[in-house]
Motif scaffolding. Sequence first.
Motif, PDB file in Angstrom:
ATOM      1  N   TRP A  23     -55.186 -23.059 -21.860  1.00  0.00           N
ATOM      2  CA  TRP A  23     -53.817 -23.429 -21.552  1.00  0.00           C
ATOM      3  C   TRP A  23     -53.855 -23.765 -19.948  1.00  0.00           C
ATOM      4  O   TRP A  23     -53.187 -24.659 -19.618  1.00  0.00           O
ATOM      5  N   LYS A  24     -54.428 -22.961 -18.845  1.00  0.00           N
ATOM      6  CA  LYS A  24     -54.699 -23.564 -17.627  1.00  0.00           C
ATOM      7  C   LYS A  24     -55.045 -24.831 -17.543  1.00  0.00           C
ATOM      8  O   LYS A  24     -54.546 -25.827 -16.752  1.00  0.00           O
ATOM      9  N   GLU A  25     -56.157 -25.380 -18.179  1.00  0.00           N
ATOM     10  CA  GLU A  25     -56.853 -26.546 -18.088  1.00  0.00           C
ATOM     11  C   GLU A  25     -55.608 -27.489 -18.561  1.00  0.00           C
ATOM     12  O   GLU A  25     -55.524 -28.634 -17.966  1.00  0.00           O
ATOM     13  N   SER A  26     -54.914 -27.404 -19.532  1.00  0.00           N
ATOM     14  CA  SER A  26     -53.936 -28.453 -20.008  1.00  0.00           C
ATOM     15  C   SER A  26     -52.753 -28.351 -18.997  1.00  0.00           C
ATOM     16  O   SER A  26     -52.332 -29.603 -18.717  1.00  0.00           O
ATOM     17  N   MET A  27     -52.449 -27.301 -18.468  1.00  0.00           N
ATOM     18  CA  MET A  27     -51.206 -27.357 -17.410  1.00  0.00           C
ATOM     19  C   MET A  27     -51.700 -28.000 -16.218  1.00  0.00           C
ATOM     20  O   MET A  27     -50.827 -28.747 -15.544  1.00  0.00           O
ATOM     21  N   ASP A  28     -53.238 -27.913 -15.995  1.00  0.00           N
ATOM     22  CA  ASP A  28     -53.680 -28.703 -14.711  1.00  0.00           C
ATOM     23  C   ASP A  28     -53.873 -30.231 -14.877  1.00  0.00           C
ATOM     24  O   ASP A  28     -54.199 -30.744 -14.016  1.00  0.00           O
ATOM     25  N   ASP A  29     -53.666 -30.477 -16.035  1.00  0.00           N
ATOM     26  CA  ASP A  29     -54.028 -31.776 -16.573  1.00  0.00           C
ATOM     27  C   ASP A  29     -52.756 -32.715 -16.240  1.00  0.00           C
ATOM     28  O   ASP A  29     -51.824 -32.882 -17.068  1.00  0.00           O
TER      29      ASP A  29
ATOM     30  N   ALA B 159     -45.494 -16.894 -24.235  1.00  0.00           N
ATOM     31  CA  ALA B 159     -45.016 -17.580 -25.388  1.00  0.00           C
ATOM     32  C   ALA B 159     -46.192 -18.378 -26.046  1.00  0.00           C
ATOM     33  O   ALA B 159     -46.362 -18.350 -27.244  1.00  0.00           O
ATOM     34  N   ALA B 160     -46.921 -19.102 -25.368  1.00  0.00           N
ATOM     35  CA  ALA B 160     -47.995 -19.942 -25.852  1.00  0.00           C
ATOM     36  C   ALA B 160     -49.069 -19.077 -26.333  1.00  0.00           C
ATOM     37  O   ALA B 160     -49.555 -19.330 -27.412  1.00  0.00           O
TER      38      ALA B 160
ATOM     39  N   VAL C 223     -50.643 -26.635 -27.910  1.00  0.00           N
ATOM     40  CA  VAL C 223     -49.423 -27.551 -28.329  1.00  0.00           C
ATOM     41  C   VAL C 223     -48.253 -26.789 -27.851  1.00  0.00           C
ATOM     42  O   VAL C 223     -47.273 -27.259 -27.444  1.00  0.00           O
ATOM     43  N   VAL C 224     -47.936 -25.688 -28.187  1.00  0.00           N
ATOM     44  CA  VAL C 224     -46.779 -24.717 -27.823  1.00  0.00           C
ATOM     45  C   VAL C 224     -46.491 -24.734 -26.208  1.00  0.00           C
ATOM     46  O   VAL C 224     -45.543 -25.144 -25.523  1.00  0.00           O
ATOM     47  N   GLY C 225     -47.833 -24.740 -25.540  1.00  0.00           N
ATOM     48  CA  GLY C 225     -47.640 -24.613 -24.058  1.00  0.00           C
ATOM     49  C   GLY C 225     -47.343 -26.101 -23.631  1.00  0.00           C
ATOM     50  O   GLY C 225     -46.653 -26.292 -22.566  1.00  0.00           O
TER      51      GLY C 225
END
Length: 427
Positions: A394-400, A248-249, A238-240
């Motif tokens: 975090w990485k998976e969400s950023m790559d999505d 921070a995340a 959520v924070v990410g």
Amino acid sequence: MEEFVTLTYNGQEIKLPVVIGTEGEKAIDISGLRQDTGFITLDPGYANTGSCLSAITYMDGEKGILRYRGIPVEQLAENATFKETAYLLINGKLPNRDQLTRFSVMLNDNSLVHEDLKAFYQNFPRASHPMGILSSMVNALRSFYPELGTTEEEINSTMTRLLAKVRTMAAMSYKISRGHRVVYPRPDMTYCENFLNMMFDTPVKPYEINRAAVNALRVFWILHADHEQNCSTSAVRVVGSARVNLYAAISSGIAALWGPLHGGANQAVIEMLTAIQADGGDYKKAIERAKDKNDPFRLMGFGHRVYKTYDPRAKIMKKMCDELLDSLQIDDPMLDLAKELEEAACNDAYFIDHNLYPNIDFYSGIVLRAVGIPTNMFTVMFAIGRLPGWIAQWKESMDDPKWKICRPRQVYTGNLQYDFIPIHARI
Ligand code: ACO
């Protein structure tokens, strides 16, 4: 063939797509519901809400299954190193020899922390909880290492830097809290050995590597490495989603993990068992209190949002606890008490009816005590273990490309509009 669920309201039919996961789990995609109907869904605590599609961890709470990237956690606990498990979670597959060597070198190269960070540690009040310190310090890493990177390679090195440094920072906080000289990481030691050495080596008593303790730590960290969309991981996602930096995340994940209903339960279990011991070992009273709806007391280390059977990690942890204490020749009366309490609770109608079984935290504290970790560092140990999972999620969400800022709605239950009242007219 695409499947749909049909929702009928006031004669209107709305077709909602069904999403099916690789293990056959079904979800109703309601993302278009509000736009089509004006309705939102209501699910306090998100117990029935899938917040994302994820290929990292699979768990089945009814059957007690946990797999990282498809591999059963039991097999990883038996065969893998923590480093391999971290690589697996973040990169999707186990590393080959070359990849593992490169990963190890990167972890080594990044394991030192900026000397100026020590000053921050020294200025926290002595009684500060290590989780509060760790959360703040991880957030502060952004100022010390501002280069976060944009290419895949640069982002990889930020993630590795974090993995390498958090372990050092955790040991450092312990040393500083004791007023001892900080011990630096050593390139000739494994990830787990290094941590124990940084924690326990002193100029007057060099730390001797204890194989049983190293193995216990390896298994402990592997078992904690990921657990799909739990509270702290959801906090990281959520924070990410606001596109804050990785530090921070992760810092928000550490803060969430601190809570006694989540990672803080491992400390709370030991405190509960200590209190029962002080009360003459009357565990039955604790069970009665846990069942009493007028008493906020809960049996710590029992129950889980997803597992409605024995937590598979708790099974491994319990076995390991027995083996570790045996091999270290420790006779810990707390372990006997924990086993008696578990047996009594698991045979009690309330716990059976509510599907309440020991979770990972029930035995993990006794393992950590045997390794020599102080109670207030237990949740920090959990955080080090969970770090690869948080980073992978975090990485998976950023790559999505579909990952949007997380912004749930609510059903408003407050006052209807009324006019401002001047102070002299207020009652
Ligand atoms: N002791 C006594 N009763 C419990 C316990 C417990 N440990 N856990 C749940 N219950 C009861 C509740 O009172 C409630 O009863 P009711 O339906 O009769 O009112 C029912 O079981 C469901 O409880 P919820 O709180 O709604 O369950 P939820 O899924 O929200 O909570 C949680 C899960 C937070 C883990 C809960 O079981 C708990 O507080 N356990 C103790 C803390 C703990 O061990 N946390 C670690 C979890 S694992 C982890 O985070 C690594």
